[in-house]
Design an enzyme around this catalytic site. Sequence first.
Site, mmCIF file in Angstrom:
data_model
loop_
_atom_site.group_PDB
_atom_site.id
_atom_site.type_symbol
_atom_site.label_atom_id
_atom_site.label_comp_id
_atom_site.label_asym_id
_atom_site.label_seq_id
_atom_site.Cartn_x
_atom_site.Cartn_y
_atom_site.Cartn_z
ATOM 1 N N GLY A 131 0.793 -1.229 0.000
ATOM 2 C CA GLY A 131 0.000 0.000 0.000
ATOM 3 C C GLY A 131 0.819 1.269 0.000
ATOM 4 O O GLY A 131 0.694 2.096 0.899
ATOM 5 N N ASP A 151 14.535 0.898 3.824
ATOM 6 C CA ASP A 151 14.774 2.017 2.906
ATOM 7 C C ASP A 151 13.525 2.402 2.110
ATOM 8 O O ASP A 151 13.265 3.586 1.893
ATOM 9 C CB ASP A 151 15.977 1.752 1.995
ATOM 10 C CG ASP A 151 15.881 0.443 1.249
ATOM 11 O OD1 ASP A 151 14.929 -0.326 1.495
ATOM 12 O OD2 ASP A 151 16.760 0.178 0.407
ATOM 13 N N GLY A 152 12.723 1.394 1.719
ATOM 14 C CA GLY A 152 11.512 1.688 0.943
ATOM 15 C C GLY A 152 10.533 2.514 1.754
ATOM 16 O O GLY A 152 10.052 3.563 1.302
ATOM 17 N N ASP A 175 17.134 -7.591 6.816
ATOM 18 C CA ASP A 175 18.036 -7.677 5.658
ATOM 19 C C ASP A 175 19.308 -6.842 5.867
ATOM 20 O O ASP A 175 20.312 -7.085 5.203
ATOM 21 C CB ASP A 175 17.323 -7.194 4.386
ATOM 22 C CG ASP A 175 15.999 -7.891 4.166
ATOM 23 O OD1 ASP A 175 15.834 -9.012 4.681
ATOM 24 O OD2 ASP A 175 15.131 -7.314 3.502
ATOM 25 N N ARG A 216 16.462 -10.672 1.428
ATOM 26 C CA ARG A 216 16.127 -10.021 0.159
ATOM 27 C C ARG A 216 17.368 -9.995 -0.731
ATOM 28 O O ARG A 216 17.985 -11.044 -0.874
ATOM 29 C CB ARG A 216 15.540 -8.637 0.410
ATOM 30 C CG ARG A 216 14.663 -8.201 -0.732
ATOM 31 C CD ARG A 216 13.593 -7.242 -0.337
ATOM 32 N NE ARG A 216 12.345 -7.946 0.014
ATOM 33 C CZ ARG A 216 11.318 -7.363 0.582
ATOM 34 N NH1 ARG A 216 11.360 -6.093 0.902
ATOM 35 N NH2 ARG A 216 10.215 -8.036 0.834
ATOM 36 N N ARG A 234 19.405 -32.386 2.318
ATOM 37 C CA ARG A 234 18.131 -31.976 2.914
ATOM 38 C C ARG A 234 18.115 -30.456 3.007
ATOM 39 O O ARG A 234 19.156 -29.829 3.199
ATOM 40 C CB ARG A 234 17.957 -32.540 4.325
ATOM 41 C CG ARG A 234 17.786 -34.045 4.390
ATOM 42 C CD ARG A 234 16.407 -34.468 3.879
ATOM 43 N NE ARG A 234 16.181 -35.892 4.086
ATOM 44 C CZ ARG A 234 16.573 -36.867 3.263
ATOM 45 N NH1 ARG A 234 17.249 -36.557 2.151
ATOM 46 N NH2 ARG A 234 16.318 -38.124 3.524
#
Length: 364
Positions: free
Chosen positions: A80, A117-118, A142, A186, A278
């Site tokens: 959003g 940061d976004g 991250d 990320r 595995r």
Amino acid sequence: MGERKRIGILTSGGDCAGLNAVIRAVVYRATGTYGWEVVGIRQATLGLMIRPPQVMPLAIEKVDSLLTAGGTVLGTTNKGDPFAFPMPDGTLCDRSEEIIAGYHQLGLKALIGIGGDGSVAILRRLAQQGGLNFVAIPKTIDNDVGITEHCIGFDTAVNTATEALDRLHFTAASHSRVMILEVMGRDAGHIAISAGIAGGADIIIIPEIPYTIDQICRKIKQRQEQGKTYSLVIVSEAVRTEASEVVQNTNRLGQRRYGGIGQYLADEICDRSGAETRVTVLGHIQRGGTPSPLERLIAAAFGVAAVDLIAEGRYDQMVTWQNRQVLSVPISEAIAQYRAVDPNGTLVKTARGLGICLGDKDAS
Ligand code: F6P
């Protein structure tokens, strides 16, 4: 006596451990030292979009027990973008003015935003458009926000991934298997390189260093020749296939997410070396849980420093952790730089110095 200053705080983007500890520190400093009122804004900027704005009064008694609590009591969202907000009819709408109006309706004198940061870039844009007094605190497991060495959430995620390796070690040895641990991060390999060294991984694969499966298999074989019948591999979610294909999956809502590189490596290693493999995908376990002591310490330092910036009238700043000090930098500088793992940095050199294989494409 003058009117009591009111500030807001919100958490934005993916949650992580330590967010509540930051909220607690902000409230302690703002109310305890400066006598201000702190309101928590629910669900990131969504709380300012709704009418009346959705807030949570934050007194010391309310935040006292938050030090060890995971997640965020304020709620958050990583969807959003208010400048292109998805509407029920499928269109995108610019709802930035509603958020700015929500800030002013609440009579806020400043806003502290805890985000990656976004989120911080979006909040800064809102602040510039609407005259909001904004201060940022970096958070993301991250750890990829520019300039700061630590973001809130990273240390706990590393602890969790390290513990996972500790546990995998014994089961790997018991069954003579190659165990692959896929971790988040990320586009950066910070969690993998840190946890890989701390947790004694034999092979660390990160997006910043090109690899070949043959190099990985060579290391596994070399260990076998030394009588070590098992190996531990840690891989970052954003690592691509050898042919440089992005490995992602799509959920029922059509959202694309990283995931699957661990299984890819397991299959390739099995095919080429014959080793039994595995895979463990650690996923959101890295985001949840009790913050580590270092996380709480940085959360406390960031919370206090952010409130002090407001007291000094220094806005458009992000608090940072550099050389065991809390400093601040203009937000524009922090978000202009993406902080990936430095292929020539201390951690990579340390890993190599320990004989850990990084899968290097160019090695013979
Ligand atoms: O940015 C934090 C992070 O946990 C990444 O490491 C991961 O790729 C992503 O968020 C997962 O997002 P979501 O919670 O939307 O699945």
